[in-house]
Design an enzyme around this catalytic site. Structure first.
Site, mmCIF file in Angstrom:
data_model
loop_
_atom_site.group_PDB
_atom_site.id
_atom_site.type_symbol
_atom_site.label_atom_id
_atom_site.label_comp_id
_atom_site.label_asym_id
_atom_site.label_seq_id
_atom_site.Cartn_x
_atom_site.Cartn_y
_atom_site.Cartn_z
ATOM 1 N N THR A 1 0.832 -1.224 0.000
ATOM 2 C CA THR A 1 0.000 0.000 0.000
ATOM 3 C C THR A 1 0.855 1.258 0.000
ATOM 4 O OG1 THR A 1 -1.817 -1.113 1.099
ATOM 5 C CG2 THR A 1 -1.725 1.255 1.381
ATOM 6 N N SER B 1 1.751 -7.580 -1.006
ATOM 7 C CA SER B 1 2.548 -8.569 -0.273
ATOM 8 C C SER B 1 1.964 -9.982 -0.319
ATOM 9 C CB SER B 1 2.783 -8.123 1.165
ATOM 10 O OG SER B 1 1.592 -8.093 1.896
ATOM 11 N N THR C 1 1.679 -4.510 4.237
ATOM 12 C CA THR C 1 1.505 -4.887 5.645
ATOM 13 C C THR C 1 0.998 -6.318 5.820
ATOM 14 O OG1 THR C 1 -0.750 -3.998 5.629
ATOM 15 C CG2 THR C 1 0.990 -2.525 6.415
ATOM 16 N N ASP C 2 0.283 -6.838 4.797
ATOM 17 C CA ASP C 2 -0.443 -8.108 4.992
ATOM 18 C C ASP C 2 0.461 -9.278 5.385
ATOM 19 O OD1 ASP C 2 -2.713 -6.740 4.360
ATOM 20 O OD2 ASP C 2 -3.059 -7.712 2.426
#
Ligand code: DAS
Length: 327
Positions: free
Chosen positions: A12, A55, A88-89
């Site tokens: 992101t 990710s 972030t995932d």
């Protein structure tokens, strides 16, 4: 001035809204750095454009490639530290894989954003700036691979994404923060203990993580083994208990030499062989299961992959898990 390498992978932090208002990859690593005020006053940053993907694409083979790139960058003794921008995932998995495969005292920091680069209040630029500050901090040496978002510095071994959208998403449970990046200085709270390091495998063993559910049948394990699965991580209930229907498949898998690591759906606490009813952890232990102790399912998958690249012995694999979690 200290030299820092920024490795851009995507996420992101490097996305913008398309015409439909949906976030998509859009910003290169170099463009990302241009959005960070005063960066040139902190460090001389060099950029490696590794990828620009969400990710969910960071599969095990890509993690091997990323770890190799970081190690190549660190081969230059003039580099003070590495910052990796990431989604972030799955960030905690990449961080933990690098922690397990890179033996170097210099800081390696993963950072990200929850709000994309189209947002006026995106958290990306501030997170990058703070990550570069950590990379150049004299006290950041020998702290392992770190995760920095929202001023908070986390240890790769303990951190998890605990909220889907908050900028304060990352959490290290009972371990707490490794440090805090305040406006005037970086405060460090914990020393870091390095665990065992693994060489990068040429071929990553196929390990499947599965969520255990009531009524789950052994045929699932048999099918996946017939498709080439070399190890399982089963996210069990509570202390490490499973439905009784699974015992049969677990016994069969263990007899075939396929290791089964037990984790828990409870985020905190250890799994232990306590219960002796059908499906209970004490019976699963006798069948040959390995207890992850407290490591998450996602991270246990990575550790089992690396463990399987050096041994197929269940007792040795158990020792690798117990040692990692005892740190
Ligand atoms: N969830 C997005 C992020 O926070 C996408 C990703 O993980 O790449 O970065």
């Amino acid at each position: 001035m200290k030299r820092v390498i920024i490795i851009a992978t995507g996420g992101t932090i490097a996305m913008k809204k398309n015409d439909l208002g949906e976030s998509v990859p859009a910003v290169s690593g170099r463009e990302l750095l241009q959005s960070v005020p005063d960066l040139a006053n902190i460090a001389a940053c060099e950029v490696v454009e590794f990828s620009n993907v969400a990710s969910c694409n960071m599969d095990p083979q890509t993690l091997v490639k990323l770890s190799a790139v970081v190690q190549q960058c660190l081969a230059d003794p003039g580099i003070a530290g590495i910052v990796i921008t990431h989604g972030t995932d799955t960030l905690e998995e990449t961080a933990f894989f690098l922690e397990l495969t890179i033996e170097d005292k210099r800081p390696i920091i993963l950072t990200a954003a929850q709000r994309d680069a189209s947002e006026a209040d995106s958290d990306g630029p501030r997170n990058i700036k703070n990550a570069v500050r950590v990379a150049t901090d004299p006290d950041a040496m020998d702290r392992g691979v770190m995760v920095l978002l929202n001023e908070e510095i986390h240890c790769a071994r303990y951190v998890t994404k605990a909220h889907t959208s908050s900028v304060a998403s990352f959490n290290s449970g009972p371990f707490g923060l490794l440090g805090y990046c305040d406006v005037d200085r970086i405060n460090w709270y914990h020393p870091h203990k390095a665990g065992r390091f693994f060489a990068l495998p040429e071929k990553v063993p196929k390990v499947i993580p599965l969520l255990v559910f009531t009524g789950m049948e052994s045929s699932i394990l048999r099918h996946l083994i017939s498709q080439g699965t070399e190890g399982f991580v089963l996210e069990a209930f509570g202390r490490g208990n499973m439905p009784p229907e699974l015992e049969n498949g677990i016994e069969w898998a263990c007899q075939k030499g396929i290791p089964i690591v037990i984790t828990s759906r409870s985020p905190d606490g250890r799994v232990l062989p306590i219960y002796a009813y059908p499906g209970g952890g004490a019976r699963l232990k006798k069948l040959g299961c390995i207890f992850s102790e407290g490591l998450s399912t996602a991270k246990s998958r990575l550790l089992l992959m690396l463990a399987l690249s050096v041994t197929r012995d269940f007792a040795e694999i158990q020792a690798i898990f117990s040692q990692e979690v005892a740190l």
